[in-house]
Design an enzyme around this catalytic site. Structure first.
Site, mmCIF file in Angstrom:
data_model
loop_
_atom_site.group_PDB
_atom_site.id
_atom_site.type_symbol
_atom_site.label_atom_id
_atom_site.label_comp_id
_atom_site.label_asym_id
_atom_site.label_seq_id
_atom_site.Cartn_x
_atom_site.Cartn_y
_atom_site.Cartn_z
ATOM 1 N N THR A 181 0.845 -1.200 0.000
ATOM 2 C CA THR A 181 0.000 0.000 0.000
ATOM 3 C C THR A 181 0.880 1.249 0.000
ATOM 4 O OG1 THR A 181 -1.749 -1.181 1.156
ATOM 5 C CG2 THR A 181 -1.818 1.215 1.283
ATOM 6 N N LYS A 187 -0.968 -1.119 -4.252
ATOM 7 C CA LYS A 187 -2.336 -0.662 -3.938
ATOM 8 C C LYS A 187 -2.317 0.831 -3.625
ATOM 9 C CE LYS A 187 -6.061 -1.522 -0.587
ATOM 10 N NZ LYS A 187 -5.988 -0.422 0.388
HETATM 11 C C1 LIG Z 1 -11.525 0.407 8.807
HETATM 12 C C2 LIG Z 1 -10.606 0.358 7.610
HETATM 13 C C3 LIG Z 1 -9.279 -0.002 7.782
HETATM 14 C C4 LIG Z 1 -8.443 -0.082 6.683
HETATM 15 N N1 LIG Z 1 -7.159 -0.543 6.856
HETATM 16 C C5 LIG Z 1 -6.372 -0.705 5.787
HETATM 17 C C6 LIG Z 1 -5.090 -1.279 5.934
HETATM 18 O O1 LIG Z 1 -4.691 -1.668 7.015
HETATM 19 N N2 LIG Z 1 -4.314 -1.400 4.824
HETATM 20 C C7 LIG Z 1 -4.749 -0.976 3.583
HETATM 21 O O2 LIG Z 1 -4.012 -1.104 2.607
HETATM 22 N N3 LIG Z 1 -5.971 -0.439 3.424
HETATM 23 C C8 LIG Z 1 -6.796 -0.309 4.482
HETATM 24 N N4 LIG Z 1 -8.048 0.183 4.306
HETATM 25 C C9 LIG Z 1 -8.512 0.526 2.968
HETATM 26 C C10 LIG Z 1 -9.176 -0.685 2.299
HETATM 27 O O3 LIG Z 1 -8.207 -1.662 2.006
HETATM 28 C C11 LIG Z 1 -9.863 -0.320 0.984
HETATM 29 O O4 LIG Z 1 -8.974 0.370 0.151
HETATM 30 C C12 LIG Z 1 -11.129 0.525 1.180
HETATM 31 O O5 LIG Z 1 -11.808 0.140 2.350
HETATM 32 C C13 LIG Z 1 -12.043 0.364 -0.012
HETATM 33 O O6 LIG Z 1 -13.153 1.145 0.109
HETATM 34 P P1 LIG Z 1 -14.583 0.625 0.656
HETATM 35 O O7 LIG Z 1 -14.471 0.578 2.127
HETATM 36 O O8 LIG Z 1 -15.524 1.678 0.156
HETATM 37 O O9 LIG Z 1 -14.843 -0.725 0.054
HETATM 38 C C14 LIG Z 1 -8.914 0.256 5.391
HETATM 39 C C15 LIG Z 1 -10.249 0.606 5.229
HETATM 40 C C16 LIG Z 1 -11.102 0.645 6.318
HETATM 41 C C17 LIG Z 1 -12.554 0.995 6.090
#
Ligand SMILES: Cc1cc2nc3c(=O)[nH]c(=O)nc-3n(C[C@H](O)[C@H](O)[C@H](O)COP(=O)(O)O)c2cc1C
Ligand SMILES: CCCCCCC(=O)C(=O)O
Length: 396
Positions: free
Chosen positions: A167, A263
């Site tokens: 990421t 990502k």
């Molecule tokens: C509560 C939460 C924690 C997240 N933690 C991470 C993470 O640890 N690593 C990461 O690459 N993306 C993280 N994300 C982003 C998600 O991987 C993803 O890109 C995003 O949730 C996509 O959008 P959506 O929630 O509308 O499906 C997180 C998203 C949320 C909602």
């Protein structure tokens, strides 16, 4: 309670038919700080909102009398066969939604023939999740110091992970005002008022205190409040990677023998650079509107990225809430999508079964939409199935 098909209870429970139903149910179950952590976004929530709005600007061009039976939802991602084109995105601190967190999510993904991407900041360790599952899931890396990245990669590889997502949209943490207002931090703070408010969610409070899956266990030992605060400090010091650059990506490529995806890509130029660094795939993502506000909606930039790297797998996440959203993303060139919040809602409502049910909802909606479109399979989708609409088709 059922006589001749009538439900005689004074008020029958409302069935959870859609992701949005799961969202409402999850919000009722969670205390404000966790609700904000999961459901909130950065600054004015412009990108969070834009992710949804982008899907409403596309309609369908259905074909009739195509005679196709049982549309095929299967695809492959990173060489792995999937029963449906929906993966579970990396979500840190899933133990806040439900103490069974990452283990429940990975098991549900497995039950539904797909894969879970385990966050670096997961509530269960790489090894614990691998031991609780039977398939090779994917691992997400927040790379910071070379030593920690090397150690995490070695642990993931030894535990059986073969696909990694790096990421890159987290140079600093986005400004999530909802989190800051409710005590989620950083750093997390628990005032007496917040503690009292938590008591309005007794099941959540009891289970969370009992099982203590509230820290980033790959990075910090222990699960109590002190460990949770320490993980957030670690996040500030390490997960945020302001100095990360393209040379680091090449270095990671050299250090990981499996498939490697990046990502957080939002431009054609960056997608091209990623591919020239040896990436096997890119994830078009704005981190679910949690990082740079006014970054473009993921779906809006998908076509230019697909065109720039035609021989590379392109995945998308951000705002996917319906099977029809999945079909639109695939028609615009994504190999598959990832969902973040939708499965966090499933976790909060029903642990492993809740996540499996959210995946069922996607599968049912994708299948029905393909049938109504007259499309034989997800593989057959391309832009000719879509029609752009200058004004959104719904309020999303
Ligand atoms: C509560 C939460 C924690 C997240 N933690 C991470 C993470 O640890 N690593 C990461 O690459 N993306 C993280 N994300 C982003 C998600 O991987 C993803 O890109 C995003 O949730 C996509 O959008 P959506 O929630 O509308 O499906 C997180 C998203 C949320 C909602
Ligand atoms: C130490 C916990 C950090 C969790 C970071 C999760 C994340 O990426 C997010 O968007 O939030």
């Amino acid at each position: 309670m059922h006589a001749f098909g009538f439900d005689l209870r004074p008020r029958a429970p409302r069935p959870l038919l859609t992701v949005d139903d799961y969202r409402r149910a999850a919000r009722r179950r969670l205390p404000a700080m966790v609700r904000e952590y999961i459901d909130g976004g950065a600054d004015d929530l412009a990108t969070l909102t834009a992710n949804r709005a982008a899907f409403a600007r596309w309609g369908f061009r259905p074909r009739v009398l195509t005679g196709h039976q049982s549309p095929d939802l299967a695809t492959t991602v990173a060489g792995v066969d999937l029963d449906l084109p929906v993966l579970l995105a990396p979500v840190g601190l899933t133990g806040l939604a439900h103490w069974q967190g990452d283990v429940a999510a990975a098991r549900a993904a497995e039950r539904r023939g797909t894969r879970h991407v385990l966050s670096t900041a997961s509530s269960w360790t790489i090894e614990e999740v691998a031991e609780s599952t039977t398939r090779a899931h994917f691992f997400q890396l927040y790379p910071h110091s070379g030593d920690t990245a090397t150690a995490l990669m070695a642990r993931a590889w030894n535990a059986g992970y073969r696909t990694m997502m790096v990421t890159v949209d987290y140079p600093v943490r986005g400004n999530r005002e909802g989190e800051r207002r409710t005590g989620m931090g950083p750093p997390p703070t628990l005032t007496p008022v917040q503690a009292l408010r938590m008591c309005r969610h007794p099941t959540w409070t009891y289970q969370t205190l009992r099982h203590r899956r509230i820290s980033a266990r790959n990075l910090v030992e222990g699960g109590g409040v002190a460990a949770a605060v320490e993980s957030v400090e670690i996040q500030e010091r390490h997960l945020s990677q302001a100095t990360l650059n393209w040379d680091d990506l090449t270095w990671l490529r050299d250090g990981w023998q499996g498939r490697l995806y990046v990502k957080g890509i939002l431009t054609a130029q960056d997608a091209e650079k990623a591919v020239s660094c040896g990436m096997d795939g890119v994830v078009v993502s704005n981190h679910g509107g949690r990082q740079l506000d006014f970054a473009p909606a993921a779906l809006d930039v998908l076509p230019e990225i697909v065109a720039a790297v035609p021989n590379t797998e392109v995945l998308l996440d951000g705002g996917v809430r319906r099977g029809s959203d999945v079909i639109k993303a695939l028609a615009l060139g994504a190999r598959a999508v990832l969902i973040g919040r939708p499965y966090a809602y499933g976790l909060a409502v029903g642990a492993e079964d809740g996540v499996a049910r959210v995946l069922d909802i996607f599968a049912e909606e994708i299948e029905r939409t393909l049938a109504l479109l007259g499309a034989p399979s997800v593989q057959a989708l391309d832009p000719t199935w879509l029609r752009p609409h200058p004004t959104p088709l719904n309020a999303g």
